[in-house]
Design an enzyme around this catalytic site. Structure first.
Site, mmCIF file in Angstrom:
data_model
loop_
_atom_site.group_PDB
_atom_site.id
_atom_site.type_symbol
_atom_site.label_atom_id
_atom_site.label_comp_id
_atom_site.label_asym_id
_atom_site.label_seq_id
_atom_site.Cartn_x
_atom_site.Cartn_y
_atom_site.Cartn_z
ATOM 1 C CG ASP A 215 60.222 -12.870 145.795
ATOM 2 O OD1 ASP A 215 61.268 -13.512 145.674
ATOM 3 O OD2 ASP A 215 59.249 -13.030 145.036
ATOM 4 C CG HIS B 188 65.413 -26.879 143.486
ATOM 5 N ND1 HIS B 188 65.803 -26.826 144.802
ATOM 6 C CD2 HIS B 188 65.520 -25.612 143.020
ATOM 7 C CE1 HIS B 188 66.103 -25.575 145.118
ATOM 8 N NE2 HIS B 188 65.949 -24.819 144.042
ATOM 9 C CD GLU C 21 59.352 -17.419 147.876
ATOM 10 O OE1 GLU C 21 58.397 -17.739 148.621
ATOM 11 O OE2 GLU C 21 60.103 -18.259 147.330
HETATM 12 N N1 UDP Z 1 66.914 -21.962 135.832
HETATM 13 C C1 UDP Z 1 68.232 -22.318 135.565
HETATM 14 N N2 UDP Z 1 68.573 -23.651 135.629
HETATM 15 C C2 UDP Z 1 67.682 -24.630 135.963
HETATM 16 C C3 UDP Z 1 66.341 -24.240 136.250
HETATM 17 C C4 UDP Z 1 65.991 -22.901 136.176
HETATM 18 O O1 UDP Z 1 69.081 -21.489 135.259
HETATM 19 O O2 UDP Z 1 68.056 -25.809 135.994
HETATM 20 C C5 UDP Z 1 66.553 -20.528 135.792
HETATM 21 C C6 UDP Z 1 65.309 -20.162 135.021
HETATM 22 O O3 UDP Z 1 65.605 -19.833 133.694
HETATM 23 C C7 UDP Z 1 64.766 -18.951 135.764
HETATM 24 C C8 UDP Z 1 65.323 -19.099 137.135
HETATM 25 O O4 UDP Z 1 66.289 -20.130 137.111
HETATM 26 O O5 UDP Z 1 65.247 -17.724 135.248
HETATM 27 C C9 UDP Z 1 64.191 -19.425 138.061
HETATM 28 O O6 UDP Z 1 64.647 -19.770 139.269
HETATM 29 P P1 UDP Z 1 63.709 -20.449 140.321
HETATM 30 O O7 UDP Z 1 62.652 -21.200 139.617
HETATM 31 O O8 UDP Z 1 64.620 -21.165 141.246
HETATM 32 O O9 UDP Z 1 63.130 -19.217 141.157
HETATM 33 P P2 UDP Z 1 61.858 -18.309 140.973
HETATM 34 O O10 UDP Z 1 61.930 -17.666 139.645
HETATM 35 O O11 UDP Z 1 60.672 -19.164 141.156
HETATM 36 O O12 UDP Z 1 62.010 -17.309 142.073
#
Ligand code: UDP
Length: 378
Positions: A98, A252, A134
């Site tokens: 998304d 982040h 998203e």
């Molecule tokens: N993740 C990572 N490093 C970090 C924090 C999260 O590799 O420092 C990974 C986590 O395991 C997950 C993904 O990033 O698979 C999630 O990304 P994010 O939270 O940015 O996006 P969303 O899933 O909410 O779209």
């Protein structure tokens, strides 16, 4: 004749979840000619994941600018991907989830009459402002896609309700489970790598084996501003009441998060503010944690698979399955609610154990295999 498949990836979660599909397509060279394009909506985060899995992109769109907004991202991807798609004329383009990359690529495929395959299709909150943008992106991509690969039956039902033919929707589980398994397996087989990861945490005085780790991630737009402050106040309350717990927060890079997090949380002995982690470092830490607090979508799939109680910092979730079957607790951004749930997880063993169980709702790591098997038959 080999099918020409064109994969487009923009952000960290897309890279994480597309890796197993790319690996399967490459294994099946006899059937597929695969090209990979990264828009670089996220740059370093995506590069490190692809490097870890030895994947080399064929195209890099380099769309990142300082202070880019959603219009700029969409415009520049559309502008840059259009000539590449025209030139390559793939049989199928594959996008995930998304993001703005997914949306802009889908639109370009629509204009160029290229058949679009959507991975992680059918997730919905039906609230266009949460998650923003998203929910809009995935609904539009759902309209454009030719084939939809959905992680769960609920996702399929959403698409059917919207008028998609059930013959074009395949339920496979989520590819992120494939990626976690591949990653933990790679670390297990490589002693040097495992030591390198552990050393990294020792550098911050974090002992991964003390079993009192709370992993926290925050990044969603709807948590910017006062919601973020409310969440951070909960974190402060938790660390004050439970000084024997280590709270680890890979921060982040978005200034809306980073600046406020540092302003509020610096100086607490048991709060570790660290840089965003490369995926294999992150998964290793996740596996060692005993509670997770997050607004991430991906973590709603990963944490329950690894038996970690997850406290969700969101009002709405497009992944209600793990909440309904009791693997995670949705609390939003309210200080009192977050604190109350985490406090109970720490103090009430029985309550903790209710969530400390493996969740297979997103599959057992064969999603990519099923997807590529289906693609062969198209
Ligand atoms: N993740 C990572 N490093 C970090 C924090 C999260 O590799 O420092 C990974 C986590 O395991 C997950 C993904 O990033 O698979 C999630 O990304 P994010 O939270 O940015 O996006 P969303 O899933 O909410 O779209």
């Amino acid at each position: 004749m080999r099918k020409k498949v064109f994969i487009v990836i923009g952000t960290r979660p897309e890279a994480i979840k597309m890796v197993p599909i790319i690996a399967q397509l490459i294994k099946n060279k006899k059937f597929f000619e695969t090209k990979i394009c990264i828009t670089q909506q996220h740059k370093e985060l995506v590069n490190s994941i692809l490097k870890f899995f030895n994947i080399n992109p064929d195209f890099k769109l380099n769309i990142m600018r300082d202070n880019q907004d959603l219009s700029y991202i969409t415009y520049s991807i559309l502008n840059k991907i259009n000539p590449i798609l025209k030139d390559n004329k793939p049989d199928y383009a594959i996008v995930h989830g998304d993001t703005s990359t997914t949306f802009a690529t889908a639109l370009s495929c629509f204009y160029n009459k290229i058949k679009l395959i959507h991975i992680e299709a059918g997730l919905r909150t039906y609230n266009l402002s949460s998650p923003y943008p998203e929910e809009f992106n995935r609904q539009v991509v759902g309209k454009i896609a030719y084939i939809h690969f959905s992680p769960t039956l609920l996702n399929k039902k959403n698409l059917v309700k919207e008028g998609v033919s059930s013959k074009l929707i395949f339920v496979t589980g989520n590819t992120v489970i494939d990626t976690i398994k591949m990653t933990l397996d790679k670390i297990k087989k490589n002693k040097t790598l495992k030591e390198k990861i552990e050393k990294y945490y020792y550098k911050f005085n974090i002992n991964l084996n003390n079993k009192k780790i709370i992993l926290i991630t925050i990044h969603r737009r709807e948590n910017f501003g006062k919601n973020l402050i409310s969440i951070l106040n909960a974190i402060i309350k938790i660390t004050k009441k439970h000084p024997n717990y280590n709270l680890i927060l890979p921060v982040h890079p978005n200034p809306n998060i980073k600046n406020i997090v540092f302003k509020y949380l610096v100086g607490f002995k048991n709060i570790y503010l660290i840089k965003p982690l490369e995926y294999h470092y992150f998964v290793y830490l996740l596996d060692k944690s005993n509670i997770v607090i997050s607004d991430s979508g991906g973590l709603q799939e990963e944490a329950p698979f690894l038996k970690k109680p997850l406290v969700i910092l969101r009002k709405n979730s497009e992944r209600p399955e793990t909440i309904t079957i009791g693997h995670s607790i949705k609390v939003g951004s309210d200080t009192k609610k977050i604190f109350a749930v985490v406090d109970r997880l720490i103090l009430d063993k029985k309550y903790y154990n209710k969530f400390n169980k493996k969740c297979l709702i997103y599959g057992n790591g064969t999603a990519a295999l099923q997807i590529v098997k289906k693609l062969k038959k198209l």
